[in-house]
Design a protein around this motif. Structure first.
Motif, PDB file in Angstrom:
ATOM      1  N   PHE A  56      -4.035   8.714   5.778  1.00  0.00           N
ATOM      2  CA  PHE A  56      -3.574   7.346   5.978  1.00  0.00           C
ATOM      3  C   PHE A  56      -2.630   6.912   4.859  1.00  0.00           C
ATOM      4  CE2 PHE A  56      -6.775   6.634   9.274  1.00  0.00           C
ATOM      5  CZ  PHE A  56      -6.098   5.755  10.098  1.00  0.00           C
ATOM      6  N   GLY A  57      -2.911   7.316   3.623  1.00  0.00           N
ATOM      7  CA  GLY A  57      -2.005   7.004   2.527  1.00  0.00           C
ATOM      8  C   GLY A  57      -0.628   7.593   2.743  1.00  0.00           C
ATOM      9  N   TYR A  58      -0.588   8.852   3.168  1.00  0.00           N
ATOM     10  CA  TYR A  58       0.697   9.507   3.453  1.00  0.00           C
ATOM     11  C   TYR A  58       1.424   8.802   4.590  1.00  0.00           C
ATOM     12  CZ  TYR A  58       3.770  13.010   5.580  1.00  0.00           C
ATOM     13  OH  TYR A  58       4.840  13.665   6.147  1.00  0.00           O
ATOM     14  N   ALA A  59       0.680   8.440   5.642  1.00  0.00           N
ATOM     15  CA  ALA A  59       1.302   7.831   6.815  1.00  0.00           C
ATOM     16  C   ALA A  59       1.873   6.447   6.499  1.00  0.00           C
ATOM     17  CB  ALA A  59       0.281   7.736   7.943  1.00  0.00           C
ATOM     18  N   ILE A  60       1.081   5.618   5.847  1.00  0.00           N
ATOM     19  CA  ILE A  60       1.516   4.242   5.577  1.00  0.00           C
ATOM     20  C   ILE A  60       2.668   4.219   4.583  1.00  0.00           C
ATOM     21  CG2 ILE A  60       0.780   2.030   4.617  1.00  0.00           C
ATOM     22  CD1 ILE A  60      -2.039   2.687   5.669  1.00  0.00           C
ATOM     23  N   PHE A  61       2.528   4.967   3.489  1.00  0.00           N
ATOM     24  CA  PHE A  61       3.578   4.955   2.471  1.00  0.00           C
ATOM     25  C   PHE A  61       4.858   5.591   3.012  1.00  0.00           C
ATOM     26  CE2 PHE A  61       5.654   6.550  -1.425  1.00  0.00           C
ATOM     27  CZ  PHE A  61       5.768   5.345  -2.108  1.00  0.00           C
ATOM     28  N   GLY A  62       4.725   6.691   3.761  1.00  0.00           N
ATOM     29  CA  GLY A  62       5.908   7.343   4.313  1.00  0.00           C
ATOM     30  C   GLY A  62       6.635   6.476   5.316  1.00  0.00           C
ATOM     31  N   ALA A  63       5.870   5.794   6.194  1.00  0.00           N
ATOM     32  CA  ALA A  63       6.508   4.918   7.184  1.00  0.00           C
ATOM     33  C   ALA A  63       7.222   3.750   6.508  1.00  0.00           C
ATOM     34  CB  ALA A  63       5.456   4.402   8.165  1.00  0.00           C
ATOM     35  N   TYR A  64       6.649   3.245   5.423  1.00  0.00           N
ATOM     36  CA  TYR A  64       7.291   2.123   4.722  1.00  0.00           C
ATOM     37  C   TYR A  64       8.555   2.569   3.990  1.00  0.00           C
ATOM     38  CZ  TYR A  64       8.059  -1.570   1.297  1.00  0.00           C
ATOM     39  OH  TYR A  64       8.626  -2.541   0.519  1.00  0.00           O
ATOM     40  N   ILE A  65       8.495   3.723   3.330  1.00  0.00           N
ATOM     41  CA  ILE A  65       9.648   4.196   2.557  1.00  0.00           C
ATOM     42  C   ILE A  65      10.825   4.515   3.479  1.00  0.00           C
ATOM     43  CG2 ILE A  65      10.475   6.181   1.223  1.00  0.00           C
ATOM     44  CD1 ILE A  65       9.125   4.124  -0.474  1.00  0.00           C
ATOM     45  N   LEU A  66      10.559   5.137   4.632  1.00  0.00           N
ATOM     46  CA  LEU A  66      11.622   5.464   5.585  1.00  0.00           C
ATOM     47  C   LEU A  66      11.785   4.358   6.626  1.00  0.00           C
ATOM     48  CD1 LEU A  66      10.834   9.253   6.162  1.00  0.00           C
ATOM     49  CD2 LEU A  66      12.690   8.277   4.817  1.00  0.00           C
ATOM     50  N   GLY A  67      11.449   3.131   6.254  1.00  0.00           N
ATOM     51  CA  GLY A  67      11.426   2.009   7.203  1.00  0.00           C
ATOM     52  C   GLY A  67      12.748   1.743   7.892  1.00  0.00           C
ATOM     53  N   LYS A  68      13.877   1.945   7.207  1.00  0.00           N
ATOM     54  CA  LYS A  68      15.178   1.674   7.815  1.00  0.00           C
ATOM     55  C   LYS A  68      15.588   2.727   8.839  1.00  0.00           C
ATOM     56  CE  LYS A  68      17.175  -1.058   4.050  1.00  0.00           C
ATOM     57  NZ  LYS A  68      18.310  -1.184   3.090  1.00  0.00           N
ATOM     58  N   GLY A  69      14.809   3.815   8.892  1.00  0.00           N
ATOM     59  CA  GLY A  69      15.118   4.840   9.888  1.00  0.00           C
ATOM     60  C   GLY A  69      14.459   4.577  11.220  1.00  0.00           C
ATOM     61  N   PHE A  70      13.779   3.437  11.363  1.00  0.00           N
ATOM     62  CA  PHE A  70      13.108   3.088  12.609  1.00  0.00           C
ATOM     63  C   PHE A  70      13.788   1.878  13.252  1.00  0.00           C
ATOM     64  CE2 PHE A  70      10.027   5.320  10.084  1.00  0.00           C
ATOM     65  CZ  PHE A  70       9.347   6.110  10.991  1.00  0.00           C
ATOM     66  N   SER A  71      13.575   1.717  14.523  1.00  0.00           N
ATOM     67  CA  SER A  71      14.125   0.574  15.258  1.00  0.00           C
ATOM     68  C   SER A  71      12.991  -0.105  16.036  1.00  0.00           C
ATOM     69  CB  SER A  71      15.216   1.039  16.220  1.00  0.00           C
ATOM     70  OG  SER A  71      15.729  -0.051  16.972  1.00  0.00           O
ATOM     71  N   PRO A  72      12.659  -1.356  15.714  1.00  0.00           N
ATOM     72  CA  PRO A  72      13.169  -2.154  14.587  1.00  0.00           C
ATOM     73  C   PRO A  72      12.672  -1.609  13.239  1.00  0.00           C
ATOM     74  CG  PRO A  72      11.324  -3.250  15.635  1.00  0.00           C
ATOM     75  CD  PRO A  72      11.611  -2.063  16.477  1.00  0.00           C
ATOM     76  N   PRO A  73      13.328  -1.960  12.136  1.00  0.00           N
ATOM     77  CA  PRO A  73      12.957  -1.427  10.823  1.00  0.00           C
ATOM     78  C   PRO A  73      11.532  -1.829  10.426  1.00  0.00           C
ATOM     79  CG  PRO A  73      15.131  -2.448  10.753  1.00  0.00           C
ATOM     80  CD  PRO A  73      14.520  -2.828  12.071  1.00  0.00           C
ATOM     81  N   ILE A  74      10.866  -0.935   9.734  1.00  0.00           N
ATOM     82  CA  ILE A  74       9.533  -1.221   9.175  1.00  0.00           C
ATOM     83  C   ILE A  74       9.756  -1.774   7.773  1.00  0.00           C
ATOM     84  CG2 ILE A  74       7.340  -0.209   8.455  1.00  0.00           C
ATOM     85  CD1 ILE A  74       7.686   1.897  10.595  1.00  0.00           C
ATOM     86  N   ASP A  75       9.474  -3.056   7.588  1.00  0.00           N
ATOM     87  CA  ASP A  75       9.771  -3.707   6.314  1.00  0.00           C
ATOM     88  C   ASP A  75       8.530  -4.244   5.606  1.00  0.00           C
ATOM     89  OD1 ASP A  75       9.157  -5.632   8.130  1.00  0.00           O
ATOM     90  OD2 ASP A  75      11.029  -6.780   7.912  1.00  0.00           O
ATOM     91  N   SER A  76       7.330  -3.879   6.083  1.00  0.00           N
ATOM     92  CA  SER A  76       6.103  -4.336   5.422  1.00  0.00           C
ATOM     93  C   SER A  76       5.027  -3.267   5.572  1.00  0.00           C
ATOM     94  CB  SER A  76       5.618  -5.663   6.026  1.00  0.00           C
ATOM     95  OG  SER A  76       5.186  -5.464   7.368  1.00  0.00           O
ATOM     96  N   LEU A  77       4.066  -3.296   4.653  1.00  0.00           N
ATOM     97  CA  LEU A  77       2.973  -2.323   4.692  1.00  0.00           C
ATOM     98  C   LEU A  77       2.075  -2.537   5.904  1.00  0.00           C
ATOM     99  CD1 LEU A  77       1.947  -2.175   0.911  1.00  0.00           C
ATOM    100  CD2 LEU A  77       3.225  -0.481   2.225  1.00  0.00           C
ATOM    101  N   LEU A  78       1.947  -3.804   6.366  1.00  0.00           N
ATOM    102  CA  LEU A  78       1.130  -4.079   7.547  1.00  0.00           C
ATOM    103  C   LEU A  78       1.748  -3.433   8.793  1.00  0.00           C
ATOM    104  CD1 LEU A  78      -1.302  -5.487   8.777  1.00  0.00           C
ATOM    105  CD2 LEU A  78       0.120  -7.542   9.060  1.00  0.00           C
TER     106      LEU A  78
END
Length: 430
Positions: free
Chosen positions: A181-203
């Motif tokens: 879960f740590g890898y998933a949450i932190f990775g999704a947040y760091i690469l947030g601009k690569g998603f549509s819509p962007p992931i801009d929060s830890l929630l």
């Protein structure tokens, strides 16, 4: 030289040789006692400490990065591609090595309990750490030498890590899920601009991680860059692997126990009081169990792994190391009538007796000895009875071949060396 002088010289020589023999026996007993006591902390404690120290060493880059974050020297924010991340994530000796360090520290705790799962993971982690240290420079460094030494130690003492139980499996399954879960949450947040819509929060990153690892895929957040897609692929693969391993480690053993309970007609667990604890599944142990079973005497068997083949499948079994005091207590050593250690290895039998003595039990201890040379060594741990079946078999054969009369009473005394009986004196008395 006169006869008187010669006699004095011979007496002194005999006295010197007797003293030398006594010193040798004392040294042998002390040496065996040290080896027996070492069994309780070696080799799992040194290997666990070594793995923990190397884990702290590998964790140093992460601690430095956290210090830079606190001082404001480094700031993380969502990016579109992996190459836009700080150097910490690109350098194999920093980010990946730090992750290995965290896992090594966690697995060090498992090595203290001689967990087979922890040993397997530690072997992979140390190998990966060694590869990272050797790959850039292409040569062996002092740090790589330490990892290589630890790797050799884990391989050499692999047989000392054989425990596998539900509690240990549950612990490491929970740890694996938390790290995932740590890898998933932190990775999704760091690469947030690569998603549509962007992931801009830890929630939002947490929501996306749960939906992805559950393979639900609502489609409200979609990866649009190659790096984001590769991250999602790794997340799905790791999620399936971790959850599958967790189910096989925790749920399946519980289901097997339940099914076994139903198939056996709800048989109650044996009350471990006034029973006999048997260690070993060889020919002698099987015959002893058959005799005890014919007399309706309760028996508890200690094994490294549960045995489902007859006749052992119908026996009350305790899985663990018989030389561990806690395992003996689980088998009811404090309320047992006797402990019968009938392993094929004489040294392991001595370890079992010493563990029984350390538990404070009043149960009788019976051990088997296969090698005549080990009789004196086994006596240093003071078992109540020693079964020397191979020794007596050799003596019977020798008597038969030499034409000597076979005395049944003398043979019985030789088979059961108990109390202060001296097996050497008994042998000479024949």
């Amino acid at each position: 030289m006169s006869k008187t002088s010669l006699r004095k010289f011979m007496l002194r020589a005999i006295s010197f040789l007797s003293g030398l023999e006594a010193s040798g026996r004392t040294f042998l007993s002390a040496s065996l006692s040290r080896r027996l006591h070492a069994r309780f902390w070696f080799p799992h404690v040194p290997l666990a400490l070594g793995l923990a120290l190397f884990g702290l060493r590998n964790l140093h880059p992460l601690l430095t990065e956290i210090a830079n974050l606190r001082t404001g020297a480094v700031h993380y924010s969502p990016v579109q591609e992996f190459r836009a991340l700080p150097e910490f994530f690109h350098d194999l000796g920093k980010g990946p090595h730090s992750l290995i360090g965290i896992l090594e520290i966690l697995m060090a705790a498992g090595l203290l309990f001689r967990s087979r799962f922890a040993w397997s993971v530690a072997l992979v982690l140390v190998s990966a750490s060694l590869g990272i240290l050797i790959y850039p420079a292409g040569e062996m460094s002092l740090r790589a030498g330490g990892d290589l030494l630890l790797l050799a130690g884990l391989l050499f003492f692999r047989r000392d890590f054989s425990r596998s139980n539900l509690a240990t499996g549950t612990l490491f399954s929970v740890i694996s899920i938390i790290l995932l879960f740590g890898y998933a949450i932190f990775g999704a947040y760091i690469l947030g601009k690569g998603f549509s819509p962007p992931i801009d929060s830890l929630l939002t990153a947490f929501y996306f991680s749960v939906v992805t690892m559950a393979t639900v895929g609502y489609g409200d957040i979609v990866p649009k860059t190659d790096d984001a897609r590769m991250f999602v692929v790794s997340l799905i693969i790791l999620g399936i692997s971790v959850f599958t391993a967790s189910l096989s480690t925790v749920v399946l053993p519980m289901m097997n126990d339940r099914v076994r309970h139903l198939l056996m007609g709800g048989r109650r667990k044996m009350s471990r009081k006034n029973h006999y604890i048997l260690v070993g599944t060889g020919g002698l142990a099987a015959n002893v169990f058959a005799e005890l079973n014919d007399r309706n005497l309760p028996v508890t068997l200690i094994v490294n792994r549960r045995i489902e083949e007859p006749p052992w499948n119908a026996v009350d079994q305790v899985v663990g190391d018989p030389a561990d005091t806690q395992v003996l207590k689980e088998a009811g050593i404090l309320d047992a009538r006797a402990l019968l250690s009938l392993l094929e290895n004489d040294g392991e039998n001595a370890f079992v007796v010493l563990a029984a003595r350390a538990s404070g039990t009043e149960a009788k201890t019976v051990v088997s000895v296969r090698d005549r040379v080990n009789l004196a060594r086994i006596r240093t741990v003071r078992p109540d009875m020693i079964l020397a079946m191979d020794v007596i078999g050799a003596q019977i054969l020798g008597m038969a071949l030499s034409g000597e009369p076979v005395d049944g009473d003398q043979l019985l005394k030789k088979v059961l060396f108990a109390g202060d009986d001296d097996p050497e004196k008994i042998t000479e008395g024949s």
